[in-house]
Design a protein around this motif. Structure first.
Motif, PDB file in Angstrom:
ATOM      1  N   ARG A  12       0.868  -1.189   0.000  1.00 42.76           N
ATOM      2  CA  ARG A  12       0.000   0.000   0.000  1.00 42.76           C
ATOM      3  C   ARG A  12       0.895   1.225   0.000  1.00 42.76           C
TER       4      ARG A  12
ATOM      5  N   GLU B 289      -3.510   7.485  -0.790  1.00 44.96           N
ATOM      6  CA  GLU B 289      -3.070   6.093  -0.696  1.00 44.96           C
ATOM      7  C   GLU B 289      -3.506   5.361  -1.954  1.00 44.96           C
ATOM      8  N   ALA B 290      -2.743   4.259  -2.242  1.00 43.79           N
ATOM      9  CA  ALA B 290      -3.074   3.410  -3.377  1.00 43.79           C
ATOM     10  C   ALA B 290      -2.513   2.027  -3.141  1.00 43.79           C
ATOM     11  N   ASP B 291      -3.240   0.997  -3.626  1.00 40.64           N
ATOM     12  CA  ASP B 291      -2.761  -0.384  -3.508  1.00 40.64           C
ATOM     13  C   ASP B 291      -1.991  -0.749  -4.747  1.00 40.64           C
TER      14      ASP B 291
ATOM     15  N   LYS C  69       1.686   5.122   0.313  1.00 43.84           N
ATOM     16  CA  LYS C  69       1.193   6.257   1.071  1.00 43.84           C
ATOM     17  C   LYS C  69       2.032   7.478   0.743  1.00 43.84           C
TER      18      LYS C  69
ATOM     19  N   VAL D 210      -6.713   4.343  -3.456  1.00 47.06           N
ATOM     20  CA  VAL D 210      -7.500   4.168  -2.224  1.00 47.06           C
ATOM     21  C   VAL D 210      -7.469   5.498  -1.505  1.00 47.06           C
ATOM     22  N   GLY D 211      -8.480   6.278  -1.584  1.00 45.42           N
ATOM     23  CA  GLY D 211      -8.491   7.577  -0.930  1.00 45.42           C
ATOM     24  C   GLY D 211      -7.689   8.593  -1.718  1.00 45.42           C
TER      25      GLY D 211
ATOM     26  N   GLN E  27      -4.072   0.748  -7.805  1.00 52.97           N
ATOM     27  CA  GLN E  27      -5.486   0.899  -7.518  1.00 52.97           C
ATOM     28  C   GLN E  27      -5.618   1.958  -6.429  1.00 52.97           C
TER      29      GLN E  27
END
Length: 1955
Positions: free
Chosen positions: A58, A91-93, A60, A87-88, A85
């Motif tokens: 993940r 953040e990203a996966d 950040k 996330v918020g 991908q």
């Protein structure tokens, strides 16, 4: 203008853009990974490791502006592999979109690379940092390997040709590859299986179970052949090679298999083999040459190559030959079975088959040929071609064998043909048929004997010689062969007359001191024979005996003289008559013999000096006395003839000390004193050093002389011990004494010493004791021993404290000697003591107060002045500061310890001024307290001082720089730490007041950019990116400044270390691929070393070595630190020849391995195991015995031995050498090696005569170095016997075949036995006996097995004196037996009608104990009334035996010498008289039976009495080592305290004992005045020297307490002594305990010591008996049946007398242990010995105690009055209740009471009546029925119980037994009591349910109380009368029993105490 405007617009836009950009903050990745600036991910490959679609990380990021962030991937590879991908906002996966494959190869620039890792870049932007601009972050993805690839074999030849017998070697190398990494890609090889023709043979089995092995070396498989292969066993092998990776501990294992065919090429390496061999072949002895005997056949051992076979025979074969092609054996010459080469009719042929090849291998076999016998030999004699010549004595009895003359002619005959061909008959033909021959039949061989057939014609005078012929004829029926030989027999003359003496006996008289060589007589004998066989050949000799050595005889003339051995034997005092036997023998002393008795009578001479009965004599006498305490005599005796001048003794004093003071009676030896003795005039002796200074010896020499001619004498020593008497008074050295003493003299300080002297010669008479008689006034004491006068403890001599004021004391001091009682003498002297005044007042110091001063005041300033005053007249005062107790404290109030701040000040010692002497510092100490001391130095004593405390307060001045709390700062921080991460905090302090500190840093700018410092708090944090590779250290300088004026600063260095991360793998360097080690290397042996390094530092760079245990199989290990490879277990090359070890190198192993933070590397090495000689040869198992005959051919092997060795057969370690270790002591066998693993065992010599079983211990030893190994195997050889020996008689001997038997021998008795042995074995050696039917064979029979000959007909000497029989001994041989004859002669003897007789019945001898001078005692000789047998040369010897009285074994007897020997040291104290009974017997072989008593009528018995005379050899011994006793403070002077006793086992004067007390007497005595020693003196006790009674020698005081410790000793007349310890305890009357016992005082005195010891053992204390008295009742009447024993108890630990209450509690605590003791001794009561009233008067001066006691008595009287009223009222009520419910005999419940619930003593059965009460012993019927608990409280006939008895109540089953409840205190008359008892007795007798009744002790009369019990037998019960119960029998039924149950009697308690 427009252009200018345009430029302005552009510039303005650019400015605005710049401002906007400047205002926007870029985003920042938040990296949480500790690796710093790079994100590192480790992912496992494949779908099983990390599947597609997995979120691997993940991302950040953060933006200070809060803008939305966009993440991206840079590069094609990254976008193909990963996907982002969001996330918020921040953040990203990170997702995996492509499967990972580490082994996938890519082509880059013509290089194929594996995809082991991916270096990618992540981007982030907020969209405002410019087009195409983004923040980048590196991402490293490491692809971790998984085991997903199988090994793949590289191509190799799958068929291999190998020659057989090829040595072990590498035959093939294979390789398989695995694309995986690490252990997943490391391939190891093994053999999975093998296929062949017939499986695997044991001999070709090696490591792993097959002859092949594969090892892994460098990733390749090395296939080896381990042993040479044999084509004949197997021709091909099919191998399966298995390759597998090393993932056994990591998951699944991948494998691959390859096949290999190994074909063998045959070689010519096998020898031929026999296939047809006949075991046994027979051939006739007369077979013609050329006859075929047998045929053998052999073939080639190789299967591929068949060679031609050639046959041959051993060269030693002289009779046979073999066809070399066909193998046919045939004769080449005539056979002879009797030839020596033909053993037992058999021949062994060795046939060899040889292969026709270059190597010519061969094999041998053995065949047996039996030669069939033909009768071709005639019997033959071993006479060497000469005639036989023999001799025999005249008159020889029948069956007596002749003696052959000549060594060359042997009486042997033989015929070696087989069976009947070798059997023949023997016969002899002589003139007059005088002789016979045996044996009559012979098989093969025999020894023959010629025996007398008729002895009547064998007379030397008539026949001198005779001729005979011996014939041997075969037993065959046809063509029997015969052999004859002549024999000449000569007759020898013999001696047949005995000598005759001229007189029947001879007797002479000689003096006992006759000289050696003196002729004392002669004997004469004649012989009817002629020549040397007659008188001419007679020789005289003395027969051996007790005195034979004392005499000599001329062998020719018969003259008897005194010999050299007469010394000590010719002693009339030992024996007065001596008897010796003289023998006359013809034939020059070798022929017939006769004896005569020669008697010597000894005449007494004076040859013994007098002997004193003691070695010396002793007597004692007091000085100044004229008489000894008893009549004293010396005594001696003389061993010469009694009542003759030789034994009469006269006494005289011939010398010694003070000889003129004594006289001795001439005849009686009594010693007298003529002048008194003065002890003080005698010289000191060694007794003074032994503690016997009161005794001085006088030595006299006394002589005892006899009146013989010449007179003899003996001297002895007489010791007279003179005892000192107190006859001198002490004398002081000065007439008076004076001394001055200071008033402050300390207590116990010495003032002066007085001395007095006593002129007596010994202690205690001359021991002076001192005491102060008057004038001390409790101020002074004196040492009783030294005379030193001292100040008393607690006393003061200060006149100011004395009332009235006293400055002078006058003392009167006494000196007392050690005399006892009235004999004590004393003297007195005056001592004047003056008291001197001293200065002893202390000064007074004024209060110092408080002083304030600034800290920077200059040195030398005076702060203040202190003043002290002293009330003394002339004081000299000095001042000082006591720095030891002064102190300084800082501003916080803490004590200053690091500096002596009180040394800043100094005080003038004369005027008390205090000034500053050192610069002060407030920061060190703010408040200082000085301890001021003032002392009067003019005082007489030290310590007259005054003290005070002065306080100094310092004011602050700013004078200190700030000081950092640490001299430097050193911290560490991980690289890539976050901004703002704390590193350290600076801290400084300022000692001044009102401080304020600021901080700053100084250093290189590139370093200062990385950190930030807070100037106020001193906190240092990270402000930039830290990189250890750039800066490993950051070195800065920190500054701290205060806010004072002027401003002050300080500096400190700061060191910051950048910590490293683990990012490098270890790497192996220079590691060899092969090692070797010897297989015997012990654990710990170093094989080699591997090395690896890591570029990291610390634990990340620290390499740890590991080893795969599967590869090492636990045999090896590697040192984790050094990489040294060592052996951990014993290696065995035979188990495995090589090992492939997998080594691992790990970094950060200790910390990071478990967390997955370690990196590693692998290395593979091979270890070859070198062979050592560690295997022991192993024998091939064998069983049974190798059987051969004793005629076995030594050239033929007995057997073949096989053994194997697992060591390398190509080295000496596997080669075996065989030898015989044990069992071949005669060298009969030998062993020879055949090859390296087998050997043949052969006979080294012929086995004839060596039949039997042999066990050979064969040793198989290899040739290994340095120490060969070996093993043992037992090989059994059984050599069977051939019957070729006839039995031979060994008992009796050939020259002793005549036996003597008494004519009255009982029929059936065994008269003798014979024994024959046969040298053969087994059945051939079993001998059986028989009597041939010749001679007198009907009189006897023989046991066929044992050879015992029995008499079966009675003998008659008058009819037949000589009997002859012939004994045959025959063996059990097969097929024929052999025998031998023995002729025996039995002589019938006359009966011995008279036993030897002693001339006297009793023989007495005196022996001194412990005296070895008379160890041998000559016993009297016996007389034999039997007439000698005319046919016997000598009488039977007479032997003496001890048959009684020698139970202790103290004596032994010489049966033939007739002497009694003392075997043990005799001790008169054990036995004074020994009686031994001697028996004389002519049967010396049979010991007579022991008898119980002496029979005077039996003259063959002699009673020997041996009197043991006493000597002083035993010291006296005290009966106890410790005696104890007690005395009260009321004891009178001279009272007997205790008696010590000793015993001496000696008797008479030797047991006269004297008792003494050794000085000094130890004591712990104390009084309130402290002058106990003065009151008791030096000798508080005296002892009676004759009786041992210790008496009191001082007057005890009431306030004395403690104990005395005395050492007593006792000695006898010879000075032997013993010591003991006496403990005497001083006690008060109230410390004694009274025990009341129901026993007579006289009887109790005999048992009181046992009672005292048992009581002491149980209670753990010392118990002393003070007094025994007849018991006195409360009314004052004496009860003689009871005893009051007064005892006191002593604490064994501190020897203090225990108080009564402590003793009673101690008894209560041990009541369970004391219960049986109190029952045994009938203890009734224990209480204090002194009543309360006496205790109150013991201390009348203690008013408070008296008042308290009086109050207690008053309260007790009130209590007793109240209790008395209660008891009286209760008694009235109980009588009413009893009257209302009473029956004549009580209730049934009373009958069921049992006796075992009642304790022994009446007073102990009621709780509270005695301190030893036990609740568990309380009778249950006391609780159930109170009426019986008060049966003893009735007064006269008023008792309801008595009324019931007197009334004529109807009789019940209990009869009138309740009469026992009457009290013994009742007024009932004795007649009434007797009637009660008589009625009880009659009731008992009349009761049918009771058995026999017996009343002893006159029907148990009342008043006749005895210790014995009165017994009444009732059925199965037993009634015993105890002294407590006075014999009243009581019937009681057992609880739970029915009316018909057997009743029994139990004692009824008669006396109880009402509570």
């Amino acid at each position: 203008m427009a252009a200018i405007v345009k430029i302005g617009v552009i510039l303005l836009t650019a400015a605005l853009m710049a401002a906007f950009v400047a205002a926007n903050q870029p985003p920042r990745f938040e990296v949480t990974d500790e690796s710093g600036g790079e994100i590192v991910l480790k992912l496992k490959e494949g779908a099983e490791g990390t599947p597609v679609g997995s979120v691997i990380y993940r991302i950040k990021a953060s933006d200070a502006d809060g803008d939305a962030l966009q993440f991206g991937l840079q590069g094609q590879v990254a976008n193909e592999l990963l996907r982002i991908q969001p996330v918020g906002n921040n953040e990203a996966d990170l997702q995996l979109i492509k499967e990972l494959d580490r082994e996938k190869q890519t082509n880059k620039h013509n290089f194929f690379l594996t995809e082991e890792e991916y270096s990618l870049v992540l981007t982030v932007t907020d969209g405002k940092i410019g087009a195409g601009q983004a923040i980048r972050q590196s991402l490293l993805i490491i692809v971790e390997d998984v085991n997903d690839n199988r090994p793949v074999f590289q191509p190799f030849a799958n068929t291999l040709m190998l020659r057989e017998n090829a040595p072990p070697a590498v035959i093939l190398t294979v390789e398989a590859t695995d694309r995986d990494q690490g252990v997943y890609g490391q391939v190891v090889y093994s053999l999975e299986g093998i296929e062949g023709e017939e499986g695997i043979d044991d001999e070709e089995t090696a490591a792993g179970g097959i002859p092949f092995a594969i090892t892994t070396v460098g990733g390749k498989g090395i296939l080896r052949c381990l042993v040479p292969l044999d084509y004949e066993r197997r021709s091909w092998y099919q191998l399966r090679i298995l390759a597998k990776d090393q993932a056994s501990d990591q998951g699944r294992i991948n494998t691959a298999t390859a096949g290999l065919l190994v074909r063998l090429i045959d070689e010519d390496d096998q020898g031929p083999e026999f296939i047809t061999v006949p075991s046994v072949t027979r051939v006739a002895e007369d077979a013609q040459p050329g006859t075929s005997v047998l045929r053998v056949k052999a073939i080639d051992g190789d299967r591929g190559v068949n060679q031609r076979i050639i046959y041959s025979l051993d060269a030693s074969s002289q009779y046979f030959a073999i066809d070399p092609k066909e193998g046919v054996v045939y004769l080449i010459q005539q056979l002879d079975r009797e030839d020596s080469n033909v053993v037992n009719g058999a021949m062994m042929l060795v046939i060899t088959a040889t292969e026709d090849s270059p190597l010519r291998p061969n094999v041998t076999t053995e065949v047996t040929i039996l030669v069939l016998d033909v009768n071709d030999q005639a019997p033959a004699f071993r006479n060497n071609g000469q005639d036989y010549v023999a001799e025999i004595d005249e008159n020889s009895p029948a069956n007596m064998p002749v003696t052959f003359v000549g060594s060359e002619s042997l009486p042997e005959v033989y015929d070696y043909d087989q069976g009947k061909n070798g059997t023949f008959y023997l016969s002899i033909q002589c003139v007059d048929d005088l002789f016979d021959i045996s044996p009559g039949v012979v098989v093969n061989e025999a020894v023959f004997s010629i025996r007398v057939k008729s002895h009547l014609a064998l007379d030397y005078e008539e026949l001198r010689s005779t001729n005979c012929t011996i014939t041997a004829k075969e037993a065959v029926a046809k063509q029997a062969k015969t052999t004859t030989v002549p024999l000449l027999i000569r007759i020898r003359d013999v001696n047949d007359h005995i000598p005759q003496f001229s007189r029947p006996s001879y007797q002479v008289q000689v003096p006992e001191n006759v000289g050696v060589g003196t002729v004392i007589g002669s004997v004469e004998a004649t012989d009817a024979d002629s020549g040397q066989l007659g008188s001419q050949g007679i020789r005289y000799s003395l027969l051996p005996g007790s005195i034979a050595d004392a005499l000599e005889i001329d062998p020719l003339s018969g003259a008897v003289s005194i010999g050299k051995g007469a010394s000590g034997l010719l002693d009339r005092e030992k024996v007065s008559q001596l008897i010796v036997m003289v023998e006359a023998r013809d034939s020059l002393g070798l022929g017939n013999r006769n004896t005569v008795q020669f008697t010597l009578e000894l005449v007494d001479v004076n040859d013994n000096a007098p002997v004193f009965i003691q070695s010396h004599f002793e007597i004692y006498i007091n000085e100044n006395e004229l008489n000894f305490p008893y009549g004293f005599r010396v005594e001696a005796f003389d061993r010469d003839l009694n009542d003759s001048d030789n034994s009469r003794i006269r006494y005289s004093i011939i010398g010694g000390d003070l000889q003129s003071n004594f006289t001795i009676h001439r005849t009686t030896g009594e010693l007298s004193v003529t002048h008194p003795l003065d002890f003080e005039l005698l010289a000191p002796s060694i007794l003074d050093a032994q503690g016997l200074g009161h005794v001085r010896p006088i030595n006299l020499t006394v002589r005892a002389s006899d009146m013989g001619t010449p007179p003899l004498h003996t001297d002895t020593r007489v010791v007279i011990f003179v005892h000192d008497v107190n006859d001198y008074s002490p004398i002081f050295a000065r007439p008076s004494y004076s001394v001055a003493v200071a008033e402050d003299a300390l207590p116990d300080s010495s003032i002066l010493q007085v001395q007095a002297m006593d002129m007596d010669g010994s202690a205690p008479n001359n021991v002076v004791a001192y005491r102060i008689q008057s004038g001390a006034r409790d101020k002074f004491v004196i040492d009783s021993t030294t005379g030193v006068v001292s100040v008393a403890l607690g006393a003061t001599l200060d006149p100011d404290q004395t009332h009235p004021r006293t400055v002078r004391y006058q003392l009167e001091i006494l000196a007392l000697d050690g005399g006892v009682g009235s004999r004590q003498l004393h003297a007195s002297v005056t001592v004047m003591i003056s008291v001197a005044d001293v200065n002893n007042k202390s000064p007074v110091l004024a209060e110092p107060g408080v002083v304030r001063v600034q800290e920077n005041v200059p040195v030398g300033v005076v702060l203040t002045q202190l003043v002290a005053t002293d009330p003394d007249e002339r004081p000299i005062i000095r001042y000082w500061i006591d720095h030891a107790v002064s102190e300084g404290r800082n501003e916080k109030g803490f004590l200053v310890r690091d500096e002596n701040v009180t040394s800043w000040f100094e005080m003038n010692t004369n005027d008390g001024r205090i000034r500053v002497v050192r610069q002060m510092d407030r920061e060190k100490a703010e408040t200082i307290r000085l301890a001021i001391r003032a002392e009067d130095v003019a005082a007489a004593t030290t310590g007259q001082t005054a003290s005070g405390t002065m306080t100094i307060i310092l004011e602050d001045v700013n004078d200190h720089d700030p000081i950092f709390v640490q001299p430097f700062y050193r911290r560490s921080v991980a690289e890539n730490s976050k901004r703002g991460a704390a590193i350290l905090t600076l801290s400084a302090d300022d000692a001044d007041l009102n401080r304020s500190i600021t901080y700053s840093l100084d250093g290189p700018s590139e370093i200062l950019e990385l950190v930030h410092l807070n100037s106020e708090t001193g906190e240092v944090v990270v402000s930039g990116k830290l990189d250890r590779e750039r800066f490993s250290w950051m070195n800065l300088t920190a500054k701290a400044s205060d806010s004072g004026t002027p401003r002050r600063s300080s500096f400190v260095p700061v060191f910051i270390q950048i910590l490293d991360e683990n990012d490098n793998n270890p790497q192996f360097v220079n590691v060899p691929s092969n090692f070797s080690v010897r297989e015997n290397s012990p654990p710990g042996t170093v094989i080699g070393t591997v090395e690896a390094f890591d570029l990291d530092i610390g634990d990340f760079g620290h390499v740890t070595y590991l080893m795969d245990r599967r590869s090492s199989k636990g045999r090896f290990s590697v040192d984790p630190e050094t990489g040294v490879i060592i052996v951990t277990e014993r290696l065995d090359r035979e188990e495995q020849q090589s090992y492939t070890l997998i080594l691992e190198a790990w970094d950060n192993y200790r910390v990071g391995y478990s967390a997955g933070e370690s990196r590693n590397a692998f290395q593979q090495v091979t270890v070859q195991v070198m062979d050592e000689n560690d295997e022991t040869p192993v024998f091939e198992t064998r069983s049974g015995c190798v059987s051969v005959t004793e005629f076995h051919d030594s050239r033929v092997p007995l057997t073949t031995i096989h053994a194997s060795d697992r060591d390398d057969p190509t080295t000496p370690n596997g080669h075996i050498v065989f030898s015989i270790q044990e069992g071949n002591s005669e060298g009969m066998f030998s062993v020879t090696n055949i090859d390296r693993s087998s050997a043949k065992l052969i006979a080294a010599q012929p086995l004839v005569g060596h039949h039997g079983n042999y066990t050979l211990k064969i040793r198989a030893q290899d040739r290994g170095l340095p120490v060969p190994n070996f093993a043992f195997q037992d090989v059994e050889i059984c050599v069977s016997d051939f019957n070729d020996h006839a039995p031979m008689f060994v008992r009796p001997e050939q020259n002793n075949t005549t036996f003597r038997v008494f004519e009255n021998t009982t029929v059936g008795s065994i008269i003798t036995s014979v024994l024959a042995v046969d040298q053969d074995a087994g059945l051939n050696s079993q001998v059986r006996y028989s009597i041939r039917p010749v001679g007198h064979w009907k009189w006897f029979e023989i046991d066929s097995v044992t050879g015992e000959i029995k008499l079966i007909q009675p003998l008659d000497r008058e009819k037949q004196k000589l009997l002859q029989i012939r004994i045959e001994a025959r063996d059990s041989g097969i097929p024929t037996w052999l025998s031998t004859d023995l002729d025996l002669t039995i002589y019938v003897r006359n009966i011995n009608d008279h036993q030897p007789q002693f001339p006297l019945d009793v023989f007495q001898v005196n022996i001194t104990e412990h005296d070895p001078s008379l160890e041998i005692i000559q016993l009297p000789e016996t007389v034999d009334l039997d007439e000698p047998d005319e046919l016997l040369s000598t009488r039977d010897p007479v032997c003496y035996f001890i048959v009684g009285g020698n139970q202790l074994g103290a004596f032994s007897i010489d049966p033939t010498q007739h002497t009694l020997r003392v075997e043990k040291t005799l001790d008169r104290e054990e036995l004074a008289v020994h009686v031994v009974v001697i028996k004389a017997s002519e049967n010396c072989k049979l010991n007579p039976e022991m008898i119980d008593s002496f029979d005077p009528a039996d003259d063959s018995l002699l009673k020997v009495i041996l009197n043991v005379k006493d000597i002083n050899d035993n010291p006296p011994t005290f009966d106890k080592k410790v005696f104890t006793g007690g005395l009260t403070t009321e004891a009178d002077f001279g009272s007997e305290i205790v008696r010590v006793t000793a015993t001496d086992p000696d008797v008479d004067i030797n047991a006269k004992l004297r008792y003494y007390i050794r000085n000094p007497v130890k004591s712990t005595l104390s009084t309130r005045t402290g002058q106990a020693e003065e009151q008791i003196g030096a000798n508080p006790f005296v002892i009676d020297r004759d009786t041992g009674i210790i008496s009191l020698n001082f007057d005890p005081q009431r306030d004395m307490k403690g104990y005395f410790d005395l050492e007593v000793y006792v000695n006898d007349s010879s000075g032997f002594d013993d010591t003991a310890r006496v403990l005497l305890y001083l006690l008060r009357q109230d410390q004694r305990v009274k025990f009341v016992l129901r026993q007579h005082p006289q009887f109790l005195r005999t048992r009181i010591d046992q009672f005292r010891e048992a009581l002491g053992n149980i209670t753990g204390s010392i118990v002393n008996v003070d007094e025994l008295k007849v018991h006195s009742n409360e009314d004052g009447q004496l009860d003689k049946t009871r005893t009051d024993a007064y005892l006191h108890f002593v604490n064994a630990k501190d020897n203090s007398v225990m108080e009564v209450d402590v003793v009673l509690r101690l008894i209560d605590a041990n009541i369970e242990s004391l219960d049986q003791l109190f029952k045994d001794y009938n203890v009734l009561d224990t209480s204090a010995a002194e009543p309360l009233g006496d205790a109150l008067t013991s201390a009348p001066q203690n008013f408070s105690l008296l008042w308290a006691s009086g109050t207690a008595v008053f309260l007790a009287m009130i209590l007793f009055l109240v209790l008395g009223l209660c008891v009286s009222q209760r008694f009235v009520l109980m009588r009413k209740l009893k009257a209302a419910s009473a029956t004549a005999f009580g209730s049934q419940s009373n009958v069921n009471r049992t006796s075992n619930q009642v304790p022994n003593t009446n007073q102990h059965t009621v709780e509270g009546s005695n301190p030893v009460w036990r609740r568990e012993l309380e009778p249950e019927w006391f609780k159930n029925d109170d009426i019986y608990s008060r049966s003893g409280e009735s007064d006269g006939l008023d008792s309801l119980d008595v009324n019931a008895i007197l009334g004529n109540a109807p009789s019940t089953s209990r009869n009138s037994s309740d009469a026992n409840t009457a009290s013994l205190k009742s007024t009932t008359t004795e007649a009434f009591n007797r009637s009660i008892i008589q009625g009880n007795a009659n009731s008992i007798r009349s009761n049918k349910s009771i058995g026999n009744v017996t009343l002893s002790e006159k029907e148990c009369e009342v008043g006749e109380v005895k210790e014995e019990d009165c017994e009444v037998t009732v059925g199965k019960g037993l009634y015993q009368r105890n002294v407590y119960h006075f014999g009243y029998p009581v019937f009681q039924h057992d609880k739970g029993s029915t009316s018909s149950s057997t009743t029994f009697l139990s004692p009824r308690k008669l006396e109880t105490t009402e509570l």
